[in-house]
Design a protein around this motif. Structure first.
Motif, PDB file in Angstrom:
ATOM      1  N   THR A   1       0.850  -1.195   0.000  1.00 46.17           N
ATOM      2  CA  THR A   1       0.000   0.000   0.000  1.00 46.17           C
ATOM      3  C   THR A   1       0.883   1.241   0.000  1.00 46.17           C
ATOM      4  OG1 THR A   1      -1.832  -1.083   1.130  1.00 46.17           O
ATOM      5  CG2 THR A   1      -1.751   1.304   1.295  1.00 46.17           C
ATOM      6  N   VAL A   2       0.637   2.129  -0.985  1.00 44.42           N
ATOM      7  CA  VAL A   2       1.346   3.409  -1.030  1.00 44.42           C
ATOM      8  C   VAL A   2       0.291   4.503  -1.056  1.00 44.42           C
ATOM      9  CG1 VAL A   2       2.960   4.888  -2.274  1.00 44.42           C
ATOM     10  CG2 VAL A   2       3.225   2.406  -2.388  1.00 44.42           C
ATOM     11  N   GLN A   3       0.421   5.413  -0.121  1.00 46.34           N
ATOM     12  CA  GLN A   3      -0.601   6.441   0.051  1.00 46.34           C
ATOM     13  C   GLN A   3       0.006   7.823  -0.156  1.00 46.34           C
ATOM     14  OE1 GLN A   3      -2.709   4.975   3.401  1.00 46.34           O
ATOM     15  NE2 GLN A   3      -4.081   6.746   3.484  1.00 46.34           N
ATOM     16  N   PHE A   4      -0.699   8.688  -0.900  1.00 42.93           N
ATOM     17  CA  PHE A   4      -0.347  10.111  -0.987  1.00 42.93           C
ATOM     18  C   PHE A   4      -1.488  10.863  -0.314  1.00 42.93           C
ATOM     19  CE2 PHE A   4       1.489   8.270  -4.960  1.00 42.93           C
ATOM     20  CZ  PHE A   4       2.832   8.437  -4.634  1.00 42.93           C
ATOM     21  N   GLY A   5      -1.277  11.341   0.903  1.00 41.28           N
ATOM     22  CA  GLY A   5      -2.380  11.956   1.647  1.00 41.28           C
ATOM     23  C   GLY A   5      -3.469  10.923   1.838  1.00 41.28           C
ATOM     24  N   SER A   6      -4.681  11.261   1.390  1.00 45.36           N
ATOM     25  CA  SER A   6      -5.776  10.308   1.577  1.00 45.36           C
ATOM     26  C   SER A   6      -5.914   9.352   0.386  1.00 45.36           C
ATOM     27  CB  SER A   6      -7.088  11.075   1.775  1.00 45.36           C
ATOM     28  OG  SER A   6      -7.323  11.871   0.633  1.00 45.36           O
ATOM     29  N   LEU A   7      -5.128   9.586  -0.685  1.00 42.84           N
ATOM     30  CA  LEU A   7      -5.238   8.745  -1.886  1.00 42.84           C
ATOM     31  C   LEU A   7      -4.389   7.482  -1.754  1.00 42.84           C
ATOM     32  CD1 LEU A   7      -6.053   8.446  -4.997  1.00 42.84           C
ATOM     33  CD2 LEU A   7      -3.801   9.431  -5.443  1.00 42.84           C
ATOM     34  N   LYS A   8      -5.048   6.320  -1.851  1.00 41.61           N
ATOM     35  CA  LYS A   8      -4.296   5.063  -1.864  1.00 41.61           C
ATOM     36  C   LYS A   8      -3.951   4.755  -3.324  1.00 41.61           C
ATOM     37  CE  LYS A   8      -5.680   3.007   2.445  1.00 41.61           C
ATOM     38  NZ  LYS A   8      -6.420   2.014   3.200  1.00 41.61           N
ATOM     39  N   ALA A   9      -2.782   5.211  -3.761  1.00 38.05           N
ATOM     40  CA  ALA A   9      -2.376   5.035  -5.165  1.00 38.05           C
ATOM     41  C   ALA A   9      -2.129   3.564  -5.467  1.00 38.05           C
ATOM     42  CB  ALA A   9      -1.118   5.851  -5.442  1.00 38.05           C
ATOM     43  N   VAL A  10      -1.634   2.831  -4.460  1.00 39.16           N
ATOM     44  CA  VAL A  10      -1.479   1.374  -4.537  1.00 39.16           C
ATOM     45  C   VAL A  10      -2.119   0.832  -3.273  1.00 39.16           C
ATOM     46  CG1 VAL A  10       0.187  -0.523  -4.528  1.00 39.16           C
ATOM     47  CG2 VAL A  10       0.650   1.508  -5.899  1.00 39.16           C
ATOM     48  N   ASN A  11      -3.109  -0.049  -3.452  1.00 34.43           N
ATOM     49  CA  ASN A  11      -3.933  -0.438  -2.313  1.00 34.43           C
ATOM     50  C   ASN A  11      -3.958  -1.954  -2.115  1.00 34.43           C
ATOM     51  OD1 ASN A  11      -5.766  -0.476  -0.243  1.00 34.43           O
ATOM     52  ND2 ASN A  11      -7.491   0.309  -1.447  1.00 34.43           N
ATOM     53  N   ASN A  12      -3.128  -2.416  -1.175  1.00 35.59           N
ATOM     54  CA  ASN A  12      -3.126  -3.839  -0.808  1.00 35.59           C
ATOM     55  C   ASN A  12      -2.839  -4.764  -2.000  1.00 35.59           C
ATOM     56  OD1 ASN A  12      -3.352  -5.743   1.237  1.00 35.59           O
ATOM     57  ND2 ASN A  12      -5.506  -6.159   0.777  1.00 35.59           N
ATOM     58  N   VAL A  13      -1.824  -4.400  -2.761  1.00 33.65           N
ATOM     59  CA  VAL A  13      -1.503  -5.125  -4.002  1.00 33.65           C
ATOM     60  C   VAL A  13      -0.516  -6.265  -3.727  1.00 33.65           C
ATOM     61  CG1 VAL A  13      -0.193  -4.884  -6.170  1.00 33.65           C
ATOM     62  CG2 VAL A  13      -2.003  -3.238  -5.595  1.00 33.65           C
ATOM     63  N   SER A  14      -0.838  -7.444  -4.279  1.00 31.44           N
ATOM     64  CA  SER A  14       0.061  -8.604  -4.172  1.00 31.44           C
ATOM     65  C   SER A  14       0.236  -9.238  -5.544  1.00 31.44           C
ATOM     66  CB  SER A  14      -0.518  -9.659  -3.226  1.00 31.44           C
ATOM     67  OG  SER A  14      -0.703  -9.125  -1.941  1.00 31.44           O
ATOM     68  N   PHE A  15       1.469  -9.573  -5.876  1.00 30.41           N
ATOM     69  CA  PHE A  15       1.748 -10.396  -7.057  1.00 30.41           C
ATOM     70  C   PHE A  15       3.155 -10.953  -6.927  1.00 30.41           C
ATOM     71  CE2 PHE A  15       2.749  -6.006  -8.325  1.00 30.41           C
ATOM     72  CZ  PHE A  15       4.032  -6.128  -8.847  1.00 30.41           C
ATOM     73  N   GLU A  16       3.434 -11.950  -7.772  1.00 25.57           N
ATOM     74  CA  GLU A  16       4.743 -12.587  -7.705  1.00 25.57           C
ATOM     75  C   GLU A  16       5.298 -12.729  -9.111  1.00 25.57           C
ATOM     76  OE1 GLU A  16       4.648 -16.168  -5.445  1.00 25.57           O
ATOM     77  OE2 GLU A  16       6.811 -16.470  -5.586  1.00 25.57           O
ATOM     78  N   ILE A  17       6.572 -12.429  -9.269  1.00 24.70           N
ATOM     79  CA  ILE A  17       7.224 -12.579 -10.574  1.00 24.70           C
ATOM     80  C   ILE A  17       8.218 -13.730 -10.472  1.00 24.70           C
ATOM     81  CG2 ILE A  17       8.663 -11.460 -12.328  1.00 24.70           C
ATOM     82  CD1 ILE A  17       7.591  -8.762 -11.386  1.00 24.70           C
ATOM     83  N   GLN A  18       8.134 -14.665 -11.416  1.00 21.73           N
ATOM     84  CA  GLN A  18       9.029 -15.825 -11.400  1.00 21.73           C
ATOM     85  C   GLN A  18      10.309 -15.517 -12.168  1.00 21.73           C
ATOM     86  OE1 GLN A  18       8.196 -18.300  -9.520  1.00 21.73           O
ATOM     87  NE2 GLN A  18       6.047 -17.727  -9.230  1.00 21.73           N
ATOM     88  N   ARG A  19      11.385 -16.120 -11.754  1.00 22.61           N
ATOM     89  CA  ARG A  19      12.663 -15.959 -12.437  1.00 22.61           C
ATOM     90  C   ARG A  19      12.533 -16.385 -13.901  1.00 22.61           C
ATOM     91  NH1 ARG A  19      17.999 -15.544 -10.885  1.00 22.61           N
ATOM     92  NH2 ARG A  19      17.435 -15.482  -8.687  1.00 22.61           N
ATOM     93  N   GLY A  20      12.987 -15.544 -14.797  1.00 21.97           N
ATOM     94  CA  GLY A  20      13.018 -15.903 -16.222  1.00 21.97           C
ATOM     95  C   GLY A  20      11.816 -15.442 -17.022  1.00 21.97           C
ATOM     96  N   GLU A  21      10.761 -14.996 -16.371  1.00 24.48           N
ATOM     97  CA  GLU A  21       9.571 -14.661 -17.151  1.00 24.48           C
ATOM     98  C   GLU A  21       9.539 -13.193 -17.598  1.00 24.48           C
ATOM     99  OE1 GLU A  21       5.719 -15.186 -15.300  1.00 24.48           O
ATOM    100  OE2 GLU A  21       6.336 -14.169 -13.475  1.00 24.48           O
ATOM    101  N   ILE A  22       8.636 -12.924 -18.534  1.00 20.04           N
ATOM    102  CA  ILE A  22       8.309 -11.541 -18.885  1.00 20.04           C
ATOM    103  C   ILE A  22       6.918 -11.300 -18.318  1.00 20.04           C
ATOM    104  CG2 ILE A  22       7.991  -9.812 -20.692  1.00 20.04           C
ATOM    105  CD1 ILE A  22       9.884 -11.345 -22.479  1.00 20.04           C
ATOM    106  N   PHE A  23       6.863 -10.396 -17.369  1.00 23.05           N
ATOM    107  CA  PHE A  23       5.653 -10.135 -16.588  1.00 23.05           C
ATOM    108  C   PHE A  23       5.192  -8.724 -16.926  1.00 23.05           C
ATOM    109  CE2 PHE A  23       3.446  -8.840 -12.713  1.00 23.05           C
ATOM    110  CZ  PHE A  23       2.759  -9.980 -12.334  1.00 23.05           C
ATOM    111  N   ALA A  24       3.887  -8.510 -17.026  1.00 22.76           N
ATOM    112  CA  ALA A  24       3.395  -7.162 -17.349  1.00 22.76           C
ATOM    113  C   ALA A  24       2.451  -6.658 -16.267  1.00 22.76           C
ATOM    114  CB  ALA A  24       2.679  -7.168 -18.693  1.00 22.76           C
ATOM    115  N   LEU A  25       2.565  -5.361 -16.022  1.00 20.26           N
ATOM    116  CA  LEU A  25       1.679  -4.671 -15.082  1.00 20.26           C
ATOM    117  C   LEU A  25       0.925  -3.655 -15.939  1.00 20.26           C
ATOM    118  CD1 LEU A  25       1.266  -4.375 -12.005  1.00 20.26           C
ATOM    119  CD2 LEU A  25       3.234  -2.862 -11.956  1.00 20.26           C
TER     120      LEU A  25
END
Ligand SMILES: Nc1ncnc2c1ncn2[C@@H]1O[C@H](COP(=O)(O)OP(=O)(O)OP(=O)(O)O)[C@@H](O)[C@H]1O
Ligand SMILES: [Mg+2]
Length: 244
Positions: free
Chosen positions: A13-37
């Protein structure tokens, strides 16, 4: 593909004031892959990259890189551990030559005796031989994207984060840039995480995708699963695909 974990992002979670720009985000990147966000403007993609690369510290959550908790580590230490990134807005070193910019990256790991060889290698890999003595301020966007890539690669990353590195490239430039990224992934064994709006690039390169909307993960899956996910189509893809 080696399936050990490269990066685990947990409840970030990353917050700027009251804005949760990133809110409880989970993901995993495996070695060797091309991962997109991916996700709409303002979804929190760059903010997530900033937290992962250490440009800002999250209010909550954990980031584990190659088994080490790096949540509170300074950016240069993450770089030493094997993480590099490029920036959404090309941070051109306008008055520096291409080879000097790449040298800045190379000094992260090399001593005086090996730095020149590393610079040559990265300039060759990224197809910058003809412009190596030119100052960056004289170069076009497609070349600057490659300079940024070469600089990041010169730090010898195992994980490379690319923030909209395809933006502004024409069709031929994009195809050639995508070929270069595939080569880097396969031949240099570098795991890639791309943030991108260009669906041609996302669908053409990545093996797995996480979709953010208003700071939250709304879907995770393969390109096929994501392009058929109704929630993603409504929040993002429907609109975006018509623009491609
Ligand atoms: N330094 C900051 N201070 C305050 N708000 C910020 C800051 N950086 C980002 N934001 C806000 O956080 C939200 C997420 O922004 P972010 O730049 O992460 O989005 P993004 O997914 O990268 O968007 P884009 O696709 O347009 O690049 C937006 O609402 C943005 O205005
Ligand atoms: Mg962004």
């Amino acid at each position: 593909m080696d399936t050990t974990s490269m990066l685990q992002v947990s409840n970030l979670t990353v917050q700027f004031g009251s804005l949760k720009a990133v809110n409880n985000v989970s993901f995993e990147i495996q070695r060797g892959e091309i991962f997109a966000l991916i996700g709409p403007n303002g979804a929190g993609k760059t903010t997530a990259f900033n937290a992962i690369s250490g440009l800002l510290f999250p209010q909550a959550g954990q980031i584990v890189f190659k088994g080490t908790d790096i949540t509170k580590l300074m950016p240069h230490k993450r770089c030493k551990l094997g993480m590099a990134r490029t920036f959404q807005v090309v941070r051109a070193f306008n008055y520096m030559t291409v080879e000097d910019v790449v040298r800045v990256g190379a000094y992260n790991r090399q001593g005086e005796d090996t730095v020149a060889a590393k610079v040559d290698q990265m300039i060759e890999l990224c197809g910058l031989g003809e412009v190596r003595q030119r100052v960056c301020g004289d170069l076009g966007l497609a070349t600057l994207r490659r300079v940024e890539l070469a600089r990041a690669l010169a730090t010898e990353p195992e994980l490379l984060l690319l923030d909209e590195s395809g933006a502004g490239l024409n069709t031929a430039e994009l195809a050639s840039f995508m070929d270069l990224l595939r080569k880097i992934n396969r031949e240099q064994n570098i795991t890639l995480c791309i943030v991108e709006h260009l669906m041609q690039m996302v669908m053409g390169l990545s093996q797995r995708i996480v979709v953010l909307d208003s700071g939250e993960v709304i879907a995770t899956g393969t390109p096929h699963e994501i392009s058929n996910n109704q929630k993603v189509i409504e929040a993002y893809l429907g609109k975006r695909v018509t623009q491609c």
